[in-house]
Design an enzyme around this catalytic site. Structure first.
Site, PDB file in Angstrom:
ATOM      1  N   CYS A  35     -24.396   8.160  15.213  1.00  0.00           N
ATOM      2  CA  CYS A  35     -25.827   7.983  14.920  1.00  0.00           C
ATOM      3  C   CYS A  35     -26.351   9.078  13.993  1.00  0.00           C
ATOM      4  CB  CYS A  35     -26.588   7.965  16.242  1.00  0.00           C
ATOM      5  SG  CYS A  35     -28.368   8.075  16.088  1.00  0.00           S
ATOM      6  N   CYS A  38     -29.684  10.700  15.048  1.00  0.00           N
ATOM      7  CA  CYS A  38     -29.471  11.580  16.209  1.00  0.00           C
ATOM      8  C   CYS A  38     -29.156  13.000  15.751  1.00  0.00           C
ATOM      9  CB  CYS A  38     -28.339  11.056  17.091  1.00  0.00           C
ATOM     10  SG  CYS A  38     -28.655   9.425  17.798  1.00  0.00           S
TER      11      CYS A  38
END
Length: 110
Positions: A35, A38
């Site tokens: 991700c 993230c």
């Protein structure tokens, strides 16, 4: 998983104890190693965990390693942030945010 410094990881096995039974409100980041957003959020979470630790517990959950909790709360996109109070989710948002915006949003629920 993209590890935020100073932010503990929770798992399916200890989610109930660490999050649902916590005395403080808990901010959970549902995250994954693949991700990109993230990675942007990791330093923000580290700062919030350090600065708000007296009134807010911050933890991370790796969605790939913990499918039970991820499915139970209907998490489909990363990063998803949820605040739990008294064992219940009371706030949720998807996507990375700058620290100032995230703190402003959290002010209403923490």
């Amino acid at each position: 998983m993209v590890k935020a410094e100073g932010v503990p990881e929770v798992t399916d096995a200890d989610f109930e104890q660490e999050v649902l039974k916590a005395e403080l409100p808990v901010l959970v980041e549902y995250t994954a190693s693949w991700c990109g957003p993230c990675r942007q959020l990791a330093p923000v979470l580290s700062e919030i965990a350090r600065e708000e630790g007296e009134r807010l517990k911050v933890v991370q959950l790796d969605v790939d390693a913990n499918p039970g909790t991820t499915t139970a709360y209907g998490v489909l996109s990363m990063p998803t942030l949820m605040v739990f109070k008294g064992g219940e989710p009371v706030w949720q948002v998807v996507g990375a945010r700058p620290k100032r915006k995230l703190l402003a949003e959290l002010a209403d629920v923490v």
